[in-house]
Design a protein around this motif. Structure first.
Motif, PDB file in Angstrom:
ATOM      1  N   ILE A 189     107.921 -29.939  96.615  1.00 39.64           N
ATOM      2  CA  ILE A 189     108.660 -30.712  97.774  1.00 39.64           C
ATOM      3  C   ILE A 189     109.890 -31.409  97.152  1.00 39.64           C
ATOM      4  CG2 ILE A 189     108.580 -31.844  99.838  1.00 39.64           C
ATOM      5  CD1 ILE A 189     105.703 -31.933  99.727  1.00 39.64           C
ATOM      6  N   GLY A 190     111.068 -30.992  97.925  1.00 42.25           N
ATOM      7  CA  GLY A 190     112.268 -31.838  97.429  1.00 42.25           C
ATOM      8  C   GLY A 190     113.293 -31.806  98.427  1.00 42.25           C
ATOM      9  N   CYS A 191     114.777 -32.477  98.098  1.00 41.98           N
ATOM     10  CA  CYS A 191     115.702 -32.287  98.923  1.00 41.98           C
ATOM     11  C   CYS A 191     116.829 -32.117  98.408  1.00 41.98           C
ATOM     12  CB  CYS A 191     115.681 -33.526  99.969  1.00 41.98           C
ATOM     13  SG  CYS A 191     115.940 -34.954  98.976  1.00 41.98           S
ATOM     14  N   ARG A 192     118.030 -31.471  99.084  1.00 39.38           N
ATOM     15  CA  ARG A 192     119.158 -31.543  98.399  1.00 39.38           C
ATOM     16  C   ARG A 192     120.382 -31.530  99.519  1.00 39.38           C
ATOM     17  NH1 ARG A 192     119.467 -25.811  95.925  1.00 39.38           N
ATOM     18  NH2 ARG A 192     117.584 -26.323  95.213  1.00 39.38           N
ATOM     19  N   ARG A 193     121.512 -31.812  99.224  1.00 37.91           N
ATOM     20  CA  ARG A 193     122.736 -32.045 100.258  1.00 37.91           C
ATOM     21  C   ARG A 193     123.290 -30.599 100.571  1.00 37.91           C
ATOM     22  NH1 ARG A 193     124.818 -37.180 100.968  1.00 37.91           N
ATOM     23  NH2 ARG A 193     123.912 -38.699  99.585  1.00 37.91           N
ATOM     24  N   ARG A 194     123.671 -30.548 101.594  1.00 40.46           N
ATOM     25  CA  ARG A 194     124.268 -29.221 101.979  1.00 40.46           C
ATOM     26  C   ARG A 194     125.488 -29.386 103.152  1.00 40.46           C
ATOM     27  NH1 ARG A 194     119.959 -24.451 103.246  1.00 40.46           N
ATOM     28  NH2 ARG A 194     118.857 -24.254 100.889  1.00 40.46           N
ATOM     29  N   GLY A 195     126.595 -29.567 102.615  1.00 40.85           N
ATOM     30  CA  GLY A 195     127.614 -29.523 103.406  1.00 40.85           C
ATOM     31  C   GLY A 195     127.838 -30.632 104.535  1.00 40.85           C
ATOM     32  N   HIS A 218     118.221 -41.337 102.490  1.00 41.38           N
ATOM     33  CA  HIS A 218     117.722 -41.617 103.782  1.00 41.38           C
ATOM     34  C   HIS A 218     118.195 -40.657 104.841  1.00 41.38           C
ATOM     35  CE1 HIS A 218     116.514 -45.195 101.400  1.00 41.38           C
ATOM     36  NE2 HIS A 218     115.891 -45.716 102.531  1.00 41.38           N
ATOM     37  N   VAL A 219     117.401 -40.495 105.749  1.00 43.15           N
ATOM     38  CA  VAL A 219     117.997 -39.580 106.921  1.00 43.15           C
ATOM     39  C   VAL A 219     117.628 -40.135 108.119  1.00 43.15           C
ATOM     40  CG1 VAL A 219     117.696 -37.422 105.486  1.00 43.15           C
ATOM     41  CG2 VAL A 219     115.728 -38.239 106.897  1.00 43.15           C
ATOM     42  N   PHE A 220     118.354 -39.747 109.246  1.00 37.50           N
ATOM     43  CA  PHE A 220     118.171 -40.461 110.518  1.00 37.50           C
ATOM     44  C   PHE A 220     117.230 -39.469 111.442  1.00 37.50           C
ATOM     45  CE2 PHE A 220     119.563 -41.667 114.812  1.00 37.50           C
ATOM     46  CZ  PHE A 220     119.547 -42.984 114.718  1.00 37.50           C
ATOM     47  N   GLY A 224     107.184 -15.696  95.273  1.00 34.42           N
ATOM     48  CA  GLY A 224     106.831 -16.990  96.217  1.00 34.42           C
ATOM     49  C   GLY A 224     107.849 -17.259  97.564  1.00 34.42           C
ATOM     50  N   THR A 225     107.229 -18.200  98.086  1.00 31.74           N
ATOM     51  CA  THR A 225     107.985 -18.278  99.697  1.00 31.74           C
ATOM     52  C   THR A 225     108.805 -19.991  99.513  1.00 31.74           C
ATOM     53  OG1 THR A 225     106.566 -17.080 100.494  1.00 31.74           O
ATOM     54  CG2 THR A 225     107.698 -18.669 102.018  1.00 31.74           C
ATOM     55  N   SER A 226     109.912 -20.008 100.307  1.00 30.80           N
ATOM     56  CA  SER A 226     110.472 -21.260 100.219  1.00 30.80           C
ATOM     57  C   SER A 226     110.819 -21.597 101.738  1.00 30.80           C
ATOM     58  CB  SER A 226     111.732 -21.374  99.657  1.00 30.80           C
ATOM     59  OG  SER A 226     111.850 -21.075  98.315  1.00 30.80           O
ATOM     60  N   VAL A 227     110.547 -22.755 102.523  1.00 30.68           N
ATOM     61  CA  VAL A 227     110.808 -23.028 103.759  1.00 30.68           C
ATOM     62  C   VAL A 227     111.904 -24.102 103.738  1.00 30.68           C
ATOM     63  CG1 VAL A 227     109.925 -23.795 105.965  1.00 30.68           C
ATOM     64  CG2 VAL A 227     108.521 -22.318 104.391  1.00 30.68           C
ATOM     65  N   VAL A 228     112.939 -23.941 104.471  1.00 34.05           N
ATOM     66  CA  VAL A 228     113.927 -25.058 104.370  1.00 34.05           C
ATOM     67  C   VAL A 228     114.111 -25.705 105.814  1.00 34.05           C
ATOM     68  CG1 VAL A 228     116.390 -25.522 103.894  1.00 34.05           C
ATOM     69  CG2 VAL A 228     114.913 -23.772 102.672  1.00 34.05           C
ATOM     70  N   ILE A 229     114.062 -27.080 106.020  1.00 32.54           N
ATOM     71  CA  ILE A 229     114.417 -27.630 107.050  1.00 32.54           C
ATOM     72  C   ILE A 229     115.893 -28.394 106.910  1.00 32.54           C
ATOM     73  CG2 ILE A 229     113.724 -29.823 108.637  1.00 32.54           C
ATOM     74  CD1 ILE A 229     110.792 -29.684 107.520  1.00 32.54           C
ATOM     75  N   ASP A 230     116.816 -27.983 107.684  1.00 31.23           N
ATOM     76  CA  ASP A 230     118.151 -28.227 107.404  1.00 31.23           C
ATOM     77  C   ASP A 230     118.646 -28.992 108.594  1.00 31.23           C
ATOM     78  OD1 ASP A 230     120.445 -28.364 106.026  1.00 31.23           O
ATOM     79  OD2 ASP A 230     120.746 -26.042 105.920  1.00 31.23           O
ATOM     80  N   ASP A 231     119.943 -29.544 108.398  1.00 32.90           N
ATOM     81  CA  ASP A 231     120.680 -30.390 109.372  1.00 32.90           C
ATOM     82  C   ASP A 231     120.258 -31.966 109.512  1.00 32.90           C
ATOM     83  OD1 ASP A 231     122.658 -28.524 109.694  1.00 32.90           O
ATOM     84  OD2 ASP A 231     121.661 -27.408 111.326  1.00 32.90           O
ATOM     85  N   LEU A 232     119.636 -32.376 108.602  1.00 29.32           N
ATOM     86  CA  LEU A 232     119.368 -33.738 108.679  1.00 29.32           C
ATOM     87  C   LEU A 232     120.521 -34.570 108.567  1.00 29.32           C
ATOM     88  CD1 LEU A 232     115.695 -33.409 106.949  1.00 29.32           C
ATOM     89  CD2 LEU A 232     116.208 -34.358 109.134  1.00 29.32           C
ATOM     90  N   ALA A 256     119.059 -31.259 103.390  1.00 32.16           N
ATOM     91  CA  ALA A 256     118.069 -30.112 103.682  1.00 32.16           C
ATOM     92  C   ALA A 256     116.657 -30.497 102.868  1.00 32.16           C
ATOM     93  CB  ALA A 256     118.600 -28.728 103.218  1.00 32.16           C
ATOM     94  N   ILE A 257     115.767 -30.424 103.445  1.00 33.83           N
ATOM     95  CA  ILE A 257     114.117 -30.594 103.127  1.00 33.83           C
ATOM     96  C   ILE A 257     113.621 -28.993 102.439  1.00 33.83           C
ATOM     97  CG2 ILE A 257     111.826 -31.275 103.027  1.00 33.83           C
ATOM     98  CD1 ILE A 257     112.820 -33.530 104.942  1.00 33.83           C
ATOM     99  N   GLU A 258     113.227 -29.135 101.258  1.00 35.70           N
ATOM    100  CA  GLU A 258     112.730 -27.697 100.961  1.00 35.70           C
ATOM    101  C   GLU A 258     111.350 -27.667 100.393  1.00 35.70           C
ATOM    102  OE1 GLU A 258     115.449 -26.009  98.313  1.00 35.70           O
ATOM    103  OE2 GLU A 258     117.233 -26.069  99.427  1.00 35.70           O
ATOM    104  N   VAL A 259     110.429 -26.571 100.811  1.00 36.31           N
ATOM    105  CA  VAL A 259     109.087 -26.581 100.047  1.00 36.31           C
ATOM    106  C   VAL A 259     109.068 -25.176  99.458  1.00 36.31           C
ATOM    107  CG1 VAL A 259     106.565 -26.609 100.724  1.00 36.31           C
ATOM    108  CG2 VAL A 259     108.169 -28.067 101.912  1.00 36.31           C
ATOM    109  N   HIS A 260     108.831 -25.277  98.286  1.00 40.14           N
ATOM    110  CA  HIS A 260     108.525 -24.126  97.417  1.00 40.14           C
ATOM    111  C   HIS A 260     107.234 -23.888  96.930  1.00 40.14           C
ATOM    112  CE1 HIS A 260     113.189 -23.841  97.224  1.00 40.14           C
ATOM    113  NE2 HIS A 260     112.893 -25.183  96.989  1.00 40.14           N
TER     114      HIS A 260
END
Length: 567
Positions: A337-343, A307-309, A410-418, A347-351
């Motif tokens: 579409i997926g997500c992972r923990r970063r620090g 869950h994210v805010f 291919g291409t990856s777009v990342v939405i980070d800092d959630l 981060a949500i990632e679309v590949h």
């Protein structure tokens, strides 16, 4: 010259300056003041310790100047401290600082004579600097102070008195330079205001055009949904699918235009709350299921319990635009579409597995209207606003968005800092009927001022088994109903908020309601001030409307069960 400067002075009040600009301007001026004072001390020390062809300063004058410069630095440090501790627009502090600057230069030039002529450069800098940082009024005040300083210096300096043409040159320079700066400021302000007005006009046009064109697109979308369920033959059904596909392309274009105009208005405020990423992913996949089928793309999301805010609407829009791009530029390839923990953040990632993007294009992909077009490329729908909207929304929510790509891979777009959020406790719902079964016999009051949209929506609801009471305004005699579906702008200074209040007051209960609108959802949400009322952005997909009606029925049923248990 003076008339030109004073005329410009009257056109620009103090209040036009913003607090952030004031803070940066005063701090910068205070820091440079210290640097110039230190440079003057070094200069005086050098010319008094060795022979200078133009004539050194008298020892007692040099000592007086050095002592004053030391005091000057102490006062300058006090001004800098005051600016840091109490930032903002403080006119008294600025005038005091200017008096401090000009008095120091006046003393140095009066006592130093020919050797201190370079201080005139500092005088010119102070005059122009105040005008550029704080506006034309300060430029006028600084110019007057500069002329007074030169006049006082002439009175007390024998060297200046013996060189009247030099004095005249310095005075004329002190007038010409500020007048020229004033004309540049005036032209800059005129051009800036024209650009702002043009941008506002563009935003208004886009907002109005996209809003007005959404209505017929919304109606056509609902009519095609009715046609699809009309028992068509395979050939006719294929034609309806083609119409629907083209309609969805136009719909996405107008959604982008409305998003841009709404963001330009500056009225979008993120409404953050804990949200399940699985819900966001499921919604995006549901919204793009038909488009993915048309593009022959396998669209898949990695299951997540995180869950994210965040603002669910804005985050969903970001992800929707990214996925839409992947479907357009990587047809026939899988999209993940997926997500992972970063620090400590998410981060949500679309590949995608498309052709990839060369390095020369990557820095420009988030620019408005930028599209990668090579000679011989086939046309791709859209105008290049999707990623620009993603970047704007990311900044609005204090997130970071990045893109990486390798040609051929291919291409990856990342939405980070959630920010990670605690999950909400959800109650498991018992097995329920299907949406269509739930809607059979459902009494719906439909209020929509556009007759085409009214007819299309009523026809679709009736095909789903609802009993519809349709009206272009709130009926004087409100019929008994199980649900209210209303447009937001109803004309005659009436909104969907007013409609809901009137219907609930007439029926004496919290009748479940749904609002459909072509405006910004957050603006409508603020007006409604009710989190239980869903807001659907036009053009509304039939499946979206059906699932929202079903969700409202479940919520109402759950509320009834809780009330019964409480009794």
């Amino acid at each position: 010259m003076a008339a030109d400067l004073s005329g410009f002075f009257r056109t620009r009040p103090f209040a036009r300056e913003t607090e952030p600009t004031a803070r940066l301007g005063e701090r910068s001026q205070a820091l440079i003041r210290l640097f110039v004072a230190a440079a003057n001390i070094a200069y005086v020390s050098v010319i008094t310790s060795s022979y200078v062809p133009v004539g050194p300063i008298a020892a007692h004058h040099a000592t007086a100047i050095l002592i004053y410069l030391c005091v000057y630095i102490l006062v300058a440090l006090g001004i800098l401290t005051a600016v840091i501790r109490r930032p903002g627009i403080n006119h008294a502090r600025r005038i005091l600082s200017m008096c401090h600057d000009y008095s120091g230069m006046c003393l140095a030039m009066s006592l130093g004579g020919e050797a201190m002529l370079p201080v005139f450069a500092s005088l010119l800098w102070v005059t122009v600097g105040n005008g550029l940082r704080f506006g034309p009024r300060y430029l006028l005040i600084a110019t007057v102070m500069a002329i007074i300083t030169l006049c006082i210096t002439t009175v007390f300096s024998p060297y200046w008195q013996s060189n009247p043409f030099m004095v005249l040159t310095l005075i004329v320079t002190s007038l010409i330079v500020p007048v020229y700066i004033a004309s540049l400021l005036r032209e800059n302000r005129r051009v800036t205001e024209e650009a702002i007005e043009a941008n506002i006009a563009k935003s208004r046009f886009l907002a109005q055009a996209s809003h007005d064109l959404r209505q017929p697109i919304h109606a056509i979308s609902l009519f095609t949904a009715c046609l699809r369920d009309a028992g068509l033959q395979a050939e006719e059904r294929q034609m309806v699918d083609n119409i629907d596909r083209s309609l969805q392309s136009v719909s996405r274009l107008f959604r982008s235009l409305l998003d841009i105009s709404t963001l330009d208005s500056g009225k979008v405020v993120p409404l953050r709350e804990p949200i399940a990423l699985s819900d966001v992913f499921d919604e995006v996949i549901a919204q793009n299921a038909q488009a993915a089928e048309w593009a022959n793309v396998t669209l898949h999301a990695v299951p997540s319990k995180l869950h994210v805010f965040a603002d669910p609407t804005l985050l969903g829009t970001m992800l929707q635009n990214i996925v839409s791009n992947a479907l357009k530029y990587a047809p026939g390839r899988p999209v993940l579409i997926g997500c992972r923990r970063r620090g400590g953040r998410i981060a949500i990632e679309v590949h995608d597995r498309g052709d990839g993007i060369t390095a020369e294009h990557l820095p420009h992909l988030f620019e408005e209207f930028y599209q990668i077009r090579e000679r011989g490329d086939k046309d791709v729908e859209g105008v290049g606003l999707g990623l620009s909207i993603v970047r704007r929304l990311a900044r609005l929510m204090e997130l970071d968005v990045s893109i990486r790509s390798k040609p051929g891979r291919g291409t990856s777009v990342v939405i980070d800092d959630l920010v990670v959020a605690s999950p909400r406790i959800r109650r498991k719902d018992p097995a329920r009927k299907s949406p269509l079964d739930q809607m059979k016999g459902l009494r719906v009051l439909l209020v929509e001022d556009d007759e085409d949209v009214l007819l299309a929506t009523a026809s679709l609801l009736e095909k789903w088994g609802c009993k519809v009471e349709a009206a272009t305004a709130v009926p004087e005699a409100v019929p008994d109903c199980d649900m209210l579906i209303t447009d937001f702008d109803l004309g005659a200074k009436t909104t969907g908020t007013d409609c809901i209040l009137e219907v609930r007051a007439a029926l004496g209960g919290d009748i479940p309601a749904i609002v459909m609108t072509g405006h910004d959802e957050n603006r409508v949400r603020v007006d409604l001030d009710d989190e239980t009322i869903p807001i659907l952005a036009k053009p509304v997909r039939p499946s979206e409307l059906r699932s929202t009606i079903f969700a409202q029925l479940i919520r109402t049923s759950r509320a009834s069960e809780l009330q019964s248990a409480a009794r």
